[in-house]
Design a protein around this motif. Sequence first.
Motif, PDB file in Angstrom:
ATOM      1  N   THR A 637       0.919  -1.072   0.110  1.00  0.00           N
ATOM      2  CA  THR A 637      -0.015   0.068  -0.064  1.00  0.00           C
ATOM      3  C   THR A 637       0.871   1.229   0.107  1.00  0.00           C
ATOM      4  OG1 THR A 637       0.210  -0.017   2.579  1.00  0.00           O
ATOM      5  CG2 THR A 637      -1.883  -1.118   1.172  1.00  0.00           C
ATOM      6  N   ASN A 638       2.222   1.144  -0.128  1.00  0.00           N
ATOM      7  CA  ASN A 638       3.082   2.170  -0.220  1.00  0.00           C
ATOM      8  C   ASN A 638       2.844   2.932   0.832  1.00  0.00           C
ATOM      9  OD1 ASN A 638       5.040   4.007  -1.042  1.00  0.00           O
ATOM     10  ND2 ASN A 638       3.413   5.349  -2.356  1.00  0.00           N
ATOM     11  N   ASN A 639       3.213   1.923   2.309  1.00  0.00           N
ATOM     12  CA  ASN A 639       3.089   2.508   3.590  1.00  0.00           C
ATOM     13  C   ASN A 639       1.838   3.383   3.970  1.00  0.00           C
ATOM     14  OD1 ASN A 639       4.023   2.804   6.194  1.00  0.00           O
ATOM     15  ND2 ASN A 639       4.925   4.641   5.848  1.00  0.00           N
ATOM     16  N   PHE A 640       0.541   2.916   3.488  1.00  0.00           N
ATOM     17  CA  PHE A 640      -0.677   3.520   3.828  1.00  0.00           C
ATOM     18  C   PHE A 640      -0.798   4.819   3.244  1.00  0.00           C
ATOM     19  CE2 PHE A 640      -0.144   0.237   6.844  1.00  0.00           C
ATOM     20  CZ  PHE A 640      -1.243  -0.827   6.544  1.00  0.00           C
ATOM     21  N   SER A 641      -0.243   5.060   1.835  1.00  0.00           N
ATOM     22  CA  SER A 641      -0.138   6.537   1.604  1.00  0.00           C
ATOM     23  C   SER A 641      -1.462   7.177   1.137  1.00  0.00           C
ATOM     24  CB  SER A 641       0.592   6.642   0.273  1.00  0.00           C
ATOM     25  OG  SER A 641      -0.034   6.135  -0.703  1.00  0.00           O
ATOM     26  N   GLU A 642      -1.690   8.329   1.397  1.00  0.00           N
ATOM     27  CA  GLU A 642      -2.945   8.886   0.870  1.00  0.00           C
ATOM     28  C   GLU A 642      -3.716   8.608  -0.523  1.00  0.00           C
ATOM     29  OE1 GLU A 642      -3.654  12.847   2.504  1.00  0.00           O
ATOM     30  OE2 GLU A 642      -3.056  12.513   4.532  1.00  0.00           O
ATOM     31  N   VAL A 654      -9.735   1.962   3.730  1.00  0.00           N
ATOM     32  CA  VAL A 654      -9.421   1.117   2.816  1.00  0.00           C
ATOM     33  C   VAL A 654      -8.298   1.628   1.681  1.00  0.00           C
ATOM     34  CG1 VAL A 654     -10.553  -0.571   1.164  1.00  0.00           C
ATOM     35  CG2 VAL A 654     -11.900   0.025   3.178  1.00  0.00           C
ATOM     36  N   TYR A 655      -7.657   0.814   1.409  1.00  0.00           N
ATOM     37  CA  TYR A 655      -6.379   1.247   0.570  1.00  0.00           C
ATOM     38  C   TYR A 655      -6.342   0.362  -0.466  1.00  0.00           C
ATOM     39  CZ  TYR A 655      -4.790   3.835   4.688  1.00  0.00           C
ATOM     40  OH  TYR A 655      -5.095   4.460   5.720  1.00  0.00           O
ATOM     41  N   ASN A 660       3.107  -8.510  -4.649  1.00  0.00           N
ATOM     42  CA  ASN A 660       4.376  -8.914  -5.483  1.00  0.00           C
ATOM     43  C   ASN A 660       4.007  -9.598  -6.991  1.00  0.00           C
ATOM     44  OD1 ASN A 660       5.875  -7.868  -3.571  1.00  0.00           O
ATOM     45  ND2 ASN A 660       6.174  -9.798  -2.415  1.00  0.00           N
ATOM     46  N   ASN A 661       2.880 -10.267  -6.956  1.00  0.00           N
ATOM     47  CA  ASN A 661       2.416 -10.904  -8.294  1.00  0.00           C
ATOM     48  C   ASN A 661       1.772 -10.221  -9.100  1.00  0.00           C
ATOM     49  OD1 ASN A 661      -0.023 -10.825  -7.008  1.00  0.00           O
ATOM     50  ND2 ASN A 661      -0.206 -12.986  -6.979  1.00  0.00           N
ATOM     51  N   GLY A 662       1.397  -8.930  -8.914  1.00  0.00           N
ATOM     52  CA  GLY A 662       0.993  -7.962  -9.700  1.00  0.00           C
ATOM     53  C   GLY A 662      -0.531  -7.669  -9.352  1.00  0.00           C
ATOM     54  N   GLN A 663      -1.137  -8.711  -8.380  1.00  0.00           N
ATOM     55  CA  GLN A 663      -2.434  -8.577  -8.460  1.00  0.00           C
ATOM     56  C   GLN A 663      -3.084  -7.473  -7.371  1.00  0.00           C
ATOM     57  OE1 GLN A 663      -3.999 -12.001  -6.100  1.00  0.00           O
ATOM     58  NE2 GLN A 663      -6.129 -11.349  -6.041  1.00  0.00           N
ATOM     59  N   LEU A 664      -4.087  -6.775  -7.991  1.00  0.00           N
ATOM     60  CA  LEU A 664      -4.757  -5.578  -7.354  1.00  0.00           C
ATOM     61  C   LEU A 664      -5.668  -6.192  -6.226  1.00  0.00           C
ATOM     62  CD1 LEU A 664      -5.591  -2.825  -9.981  1.00  0.00           C
ATOM     63  CD2 LEU A 664      -4.306  -2.445  -8.071  1.00  0.00           C
ATOM     64  N   VAL A 665      -5.369  -5.548  -5.137  1.00  0.00           N
ATOM     65  CA  VAL A 665      -6.258  -5.840  -3.808  1.00  0.00           C
ATOM     66  C   VAL A 665      -6.964  -4.704  -3.061  1.00  0.00           C
ATOM     67  CG1 VAL A 665      -5.061  -8.065  -3.357  1.00  0.00           C
ATOM     68  CG2 VAL A 665      -4.063  -5.990  -2.402  1.00  0.00           C
ATOM     69  N   ALA A 666      -7.946  -4.796  -2.294  1.00  0.00           N
ATOM     70  CA  ALA A 666      -8.312  -3.886  -1.403  1.00  0.00           C
ATOM     71  C   ALA A 666      -7.887  -4.259   0.039  1.00  0.00           C
ATOM     72  CB  ALA A 666      -9.793  -3.737  -1.475  1.00  0.00           C
ATOM     73  N   VAL A 667      -7.395  -3.216   0.703  1.00  0.00           N
ATOM     74  CA  VAL A 667      -6.822  -3.406   2.122  1.00  0.00           C
ATOM     75  C   VAL A 667      -7.608  -2.628   3.013  1.00  0.00           C
ATOM     76  CG1 VAL A 667      -4.782  -3.352   3.599  1.00  0.00           C
ATOM     77  CG2 VAL A 667      -4.359  -3.857   1.093  1.00  0.00           C
ATOM     78  N   LYS A 668      -8.333  -3.516   3.820  1.00  0.00           N
ATOM     79  CA  LYS A 668      -9.304  -2.717   4.715  1.00  0.00           C
ATOM     80  C   LYS A 668      -8.595  -2.725   6.374  1.00  0.00           C
ATOM     81  CE  LYS A 668     -13.214  -4.609   6.191  1.00  0.00           C
ATOM     82  NZ  LYS A 668     -14.777  -5.013   6.137  1.00  0.00           N
ATOM     83  N   ARG A 669      -8.140  -1.857   6.631  1.00  0.00           N
ATOM     84  CA  ARG A 669      -7.495  -1.635   8.109  1.00  0.00           C
ATOM     85  C   ARG A 669      -8.036  -1.049   9.097  1.00  0.00           C
ATOM     86  NH1 ARG A 669      -1.890   2.410   9.137  1.00  0.00           N
ATOM     87  NH2 ARG A 669      -1.295   1.241  10.919  1.00  0.00           N
TER      88      ARG A 669
END
Length: 962
Positions: A637-642, A654-655, A660-669
Amino acid sequence: MASPSHCSCSSRLAHQRCLVFFLGFLTQMLVVTSDTNSQDAAALNALATLWKDTPSNWRSSDPCGDNWVGIECNNESRVTSISLSSLGLKGTLTGDIQYLTELQALDLSYNKGLTGGLPSSIGSLSKLVNLILVGCSFSGKIPYEIGSLSLLTFLSLNSNSFTGSIPSSIGNLSNLYWLDLADNKLSGTIPVSPGLDSLTHTKHFHFGMNQLSGIIPSKIFSSNMQLIHVLFDNNNLSGSIPPTLGLVKTLEVLRLDMNSLTGPVPSHLNNLTKVAELHLANNQLMGPLPNLTGMSALSFVDMSNNSFDESDVPSWFSTLPSLTSLYLEYSRIGGQIPPAIFNYSPLQTVKLKGNRFNGSLDVSAIENSQLELIDLQDNNISSIVLGGGYSKKLILVGNPACDQHNDLAYCKIPQLSAPSYSTPQNCVPVACASDQNLSPNCTCAYPYTGTLYFRSPSYSDLQNTTYYHILERELKASFLNEVPVDSVSLNNSFVNSFDNLEMNLQVFPSGKTSFSEVDVSRLGFILSNQTFKPTSIFGPFYFIGQAYPAAHEIAMSKKSNHLPVIIGAAAGAAALALVLIGCAAFVITQRTKVKRTAERRQASGSWNFTKGSSSSSSIPQLKGARHFSFNDIKKCTNNFSEANEIGDGGYGKVYKGVLNNGQLVAVKRAQEGSTQGVLEFNTEVELLSRVHHKNLVSLVGFCFDQDEQILVYDYVPNGTLKESLSGKSGVRLDWKRRLRVVLGAARGLAYLHELASPPIVHRDIKPSNILLDENLNAKVSDFGLSKPLGDKKKGHVSTQVKGTMGYLDPEYYMTQQLTEKSDVYSFGVLLLELITAKKPIEHGRYVVREVRLTMDKSKDLYGLHELIDPALGLGNRLGGFEKFVELAMKCVEESGIDRPTMGEVVKEIENIMQLAGMNPNADSASNSMSYAGASRSPVRHPYSNESFDYSGTEPSSRLEPK
């Protein structure tokens, strides 16, 4: 004396002893160096340590001697008042407050950063007179101990997130003048004996915008009460209006609208000769339309949307000397309208839509210059006599008189009104800095801002500038008694969904560009404590202020200029105090971390997971879900960048991320203090790790490392169904696309109910929890509230009620017995939302009830033309629409046994799609119940600009009774 290193106490007991030692030492030091009473100083310093963004001079250890902002003390240096309105405080109100035993006033209003519960120890403040916590973020139950505050006269806890029932102990507050618990999430019944019936000296009962249920007890009202405002609007109250209301002769405002009240309106209301505003709309009241002749002070009447008997035009329409606003929509009134009604001089607005008025309408002789609107839509008026009498807004759409004259002005829905009022500028405008505003007197400054909510104004003409000028003068005069004010500005006035008149307020400082922290606190107190008393035309109000950072920043800047002097003067004692306080804070922090970690470990005990361990054996072995380290998440997430932030909900942010394999993900923190707890986190991880279907959101993995709770999903680019229906996502959903979306959602739910073992009930089905992928395929998301049913033979599980108001199954709510049919009910509401694009509860109207009352199977589209989303285009063929409505209404049957299963719903939607000329299996590689367990290739496409919230949750609407 122990050295600071001794603070590294290893055991819990040692922590406690260490903390007690240092706090005791600190208290002794304060006795020597402080003017403030040692107990009060210790309590305030403890709060200062726990709170963030405190006022700029809260740096010393002597609140009274150093004149801390917002703190007032008596001659004995005891703290008697804390007033810290609108200063941006963050933190919780802890039990330390109990040690301020001389405290008489506590006002922390408009600090949204104040969270957590109200401590029960607040009941120890035996001298407290004012308790004002308006517009914060407090939650949990109102403590029973609040009934111990025998001197309390002003209790304002409105506009927070308090839950549970109203404590009956409030009945002990015999000195109470103002009681405001509105705009929370309070549930349960109205307490009496003991309870509100004991509050004979109270003048204000404000309980609107909650979830109160049950009847309004007759015993609550009596002839010896002094009430002037009774506000129970926007709740779930049922039963009849108690006739004892007629005993309260002092009453001026009565709001019972937007409930489920039944029975006739008691004739005793005619005894209320001082009532100016009467709101009974949007209930299920029956019997004859009440005769209000005796209510001579009435200025505003709204009894729309009830089930009164059919009647002719009541004579009292033109006998009330102060009537400005008459709202009787859908009230089954008929006959020909006498022209004299409109000449009644005070009238400003007449809304009689959806009745049975007939014959000819004569407006040729209207001389009433104040009458701005006559709305007679959907009646049976056959002709109109215009003459030259009335030239303002007249609406006759839906009457026979318009059948052949659709081009006439009164046969069209009028265009939007001109922009609402904005305080004019009395000079030549000048350019201001980007972070300042221009006052009405054309000076640049930082205004104190917020929103005024008038709960029952007696006028309805929002274009009349006279009312705003009056309000501006009254506000400025009220402020000038305490704060140097240059001018006030009002703008953006409108009536919101709760029927409250809402407008923005800006207050500008005089002779300077910014208010001081003391000024801001005083302004907030004037509005939160109801020191400002508007004229009666505005009725009861409340105010929600915004944090005022400018004063804090300026004060800190000035303070920094004298920093060397301050440091030099206080180097010795202050340094020691800071060391001790820091050590104590360290111990508190360590204890909190230990407690939080223990709770998480306990909640995750079934995983056999040890935080921080790198051993593979300690990580939950959950099928299909990958465990990520916190460093992995930071990297993707590039260190949870804005720049990567794509959503923000009750759970956290959500970010977007790239693995590493190129997969796009949604990260809910999860954020600290998130509304979604550890158990919900665990539920979602465990559930999504064992159920796999193409119409369920895919969990890629999770992180439970370094006290973090993070969920990683497959990225879904087109946001939520809710955003598409509201137009926010830019995705246009025509009729056929909507059918395909609900088919996908139904298939996902049917899989959970019928193929998952054990069956799973989602419990929070709504459009914001339906995601749309790149091909607009539906994916059900947010499983934090989901519940396995366990034993299939039992057919249900008894559990705490959870869900979202408007979508919640009433049978589940009443019995607390959860079945798959609870999801079916929510899905039925979603189907209705799909064709109307309206929220389930909007302007106090429930979409299920609106459709049920409106639908007429003898008419095209079942007569639902006015409710249908205009974006569907009524000129287009909506194939299968009638079957779709029938399916939705079957899903929302009151009894679960009468509702279809989700499998049956899937089949019916497939049949409807065929009626619409669609192939229900198009773009589908498997049948409606297939697994999608095969490995998926990573999605490779650039980030989109759509913003969406993977939390799928509006925290304020979650219903979780305790």
